[in-house]
Design an enzyme around this catalytic site. Structure first.
Site, PDB file in Angstrom:
ATOM      1  N   GLY A  88      23.824 -35.133  34.859  1.00 10.88           N
ATOM      2  CA  GLY A  88      22.926 -34.187  34.196  1.00 10.88           C
ATOM      3  C   GLY A  88      21.842 -33.590  35.081  1.00 10.88           C
TER       4      GLY A  88
ATOM      5  N   GLU B 172      15.685 -37.153  37.279  1.00  9.65           N
ATOM      6  CA  GLU B 172      16.409 -37.225  36.010  1.00  9.65           C
ATOM      7  C   GLU B 172      16.295 -35.905  35.240  1.00  9.65           C
ATOM      8  OE1 GLU B 172      18.564 -38.638  34.473  1.00  9.65           O
ATOM      9  OE2 GLU B 172      18.353 -40.795  34.257  1.00  9.65           O
TER      10      GLU B 172
ATOM     11  N   ASP C  44      15.182 -40.624  27.427  1.00  5.98           N
ATOM     12  CA  ASP C  44      15.381 -40.805  25.994  1.00  5.98           C
ATOM     13  C   ASP C  44      14.815 -42.188  25.628  1.00  5.98           C
ATOM     14  OD1 ASP C  44      16.462 -40.761  23.436  1.00  5.98           O
ATOM     15  OD2 ASP C  44      18.370 -39.960  24.060  1.00  5.98           O
TER      16      ASP C  44
ATOM     17  N   LYS D  81      11.655 -37.170  25.977  1.00  6.40           N
ATOM     18  CA  LYS D  81      11.612 -37.315  24.519  1.00  6.40           C
ATOM     19  C   LYS D  81      10.895 -38.624  24.194  1.00  6.40           C
ATOM     20  CE  LYS D  81      15.953 -35.189  22.877  1.00  6.40           C
ATOM     21  NZ  LYS D  81      17.289 -35.537  22.334  1.00  6.40           N
TER      22      LYS D  81
HETATM   23  C1  PRP Z   1      21.456 -39.250  30.217  1.00 10.39           C
HETATM   24  C2  PRP Z   1      20.335 -38.816  31.140  1.00 10.39           C
HETATM   25  C3  PRP Z   1      19.765 -40.104  31.627  1.00 10.39           C
HETATM   26  C4  PRP Z   1      19.942 -41.022  30.438  1.00 10.39           C
HETATM   27  C5  PRP Z   1      18.665 -41.083  29.678  1.00 10.39           C
HETATM   28  O1  PRP Z   1      22.607 -39.454  30.975  1.00 10.39           O
HETATM   29  O2  PRP Z   1      20.819 -38.034  32.202  1.00 10.39           O
HETATM   30  O3  PRP Z   1      20.430 -40.613  32.756  1.00 10.39           O
HETATM   31  O4  PRP Z   1      20.991 -40.462  29.626  1.00 10.39           O
HETATM   32  O5  PRP Z   1      18.770 -41.916  28.565  1.00 10.39           O
HETATM   33  P1  PRP Z   1      17.903 -43.232  28.363  1.00 10.39           P
HETATM   34  O6  PRP Z   1      16.470 -42.891  28.628  1.00 10.39           O
HETATM   35  O7  PRP Z   1      18.166 -43.555  26.896  1.00 10.39           O
HETATM   36  O8  PRP Z   1      18.419 -44.300  29.272  1.00 10.39           O
HETATM   37  P2  PRP Z   1      24.064 -39.482  30.337  1.00 10.39           P
HETATM   38  O9  PRP Z   1      24.433 -40.918  30.082  1.00 10.39           O
HETATM   39  O10 PRP Z   1      24.125 -38.545  29.190  1.00 10.39           O
HETATM   40  O11 PRP Z   1      24.997 -39.000  31.537  1.00 10.39           O
HETATM   41  P3  PRP Z   1      25.139 -37.551  32.220  1.00 10.39           P
HETATM   42  O12 PRP Z   1      23.848 -37.272  32.936  1.00 10.39           O
HETATM   43  O13 PRP Z   1      26.288 -37.737  33.183  1.00 10.39           O
HETATM   44  O14 PRP Z   1      25.453 -36.531  31.149  1.00 10.39           O
END
Ligand code: PRP
Length: 182
Positions: free
Chosen positions: A44, A100, A104, A132
């Site tokens: 991401g 990042e 979340d 968030k």
């Molecule tokens: C998302 C984002 C962070 C993580 C945040 O990655 O890029 O790495 O989730 O979430 P958290 O604060 O609840 O840990 P995702 O797993 O969607 O992978 P991607 O970036 O490959 O889409």
């Protein structure tokens, strides 16, 4: 606008302003660093990191990690799988700045900071485009934050739903019909 996007939350001009501000903050804080390494958390963060690094004037290297967080509902920060690790023999000389796209639960970054410090990094800080805070499960505050957003399903500028929409040049709110009918 993409037909699956309900509305644009952060347009291209605002994104540019946010990234410019973050780059200026990072430039200022790392002007005396001997080895700044931006660590892109795949996938991401690719678009954000690409734009951010172009605006930095301090010298930097880049690296990547791929991780996945699971069990984000727990109160611990240990539930993270590392799929692509940071393998640097010179880690003790590196000021790592984790990049990042979004925070979340806070699980991923709180784990990664501890993990990279344990691996022996000289310093570890974090930079997120989006935050968030209403979704936190573990206490975590990034060192650099682009923008706080409400708890809505956002896509674009690297962020996906089922691997789609990453190439959109803006951050948009996904129409609920897309995931409700999935
Ligand atoms: C998302 C984002 C962070 C993580 C945040 O990655 O890029 O790495 O989730 O979430 P958290 O604060 O609840 O840990 P995702 O797993 O969607 O992978 P991607 O970036 O490959 O889409």
């Amino acid at each position: 606008m993409n037909k699956d996007v309900e509305r644009i939350l952060i347009g291209e001009e605002e994104l540019d302003r946010i990234v410019t501000r973050l780059a200026a903050e990072i430039d200022c804080d790392y002007k005396n660093s001997e080895r700044l390494v931006l660590v892109c958390i795949l996938k991401g963060s690719i678009v954000f990191m690409g734009d951010l690094m172009k605006k930095l004037t301090v010298p930097c290297e880049i690296d990547c990690m791929k991780v996945s967080s699971y069990g984000a509902g727990t109160a611990t920060s240990g539930n993270v799988n590392i799929h692509l690790d940071l393998l640097r023999p010179d880690i003790a000389e590196c000021d790592l700045l984790i990049i990042e796209d979004i925070i979340d639960s806070g699980n991923t970054l709180s784990y990664l900071v501890d993990y990279l410090l344990l691996k022996g990094a000289k310093s570890v800080r974090t930079c997120t485009l989006l935050d968030k805070p209403s979704r936190r499960k573990v206490e975590f505050a990034p060192d650099y934050r682009g923008k706080e957003i409400p708890d809505e399903f956002v896509v674009g500028y690297g962020l996906d739903y089922a691997e789609r929409y990453r190439a959109l040049p803006y951050i948009g709110v996904l129409s609920p019909s897309v995931y409700e009918n999935a």
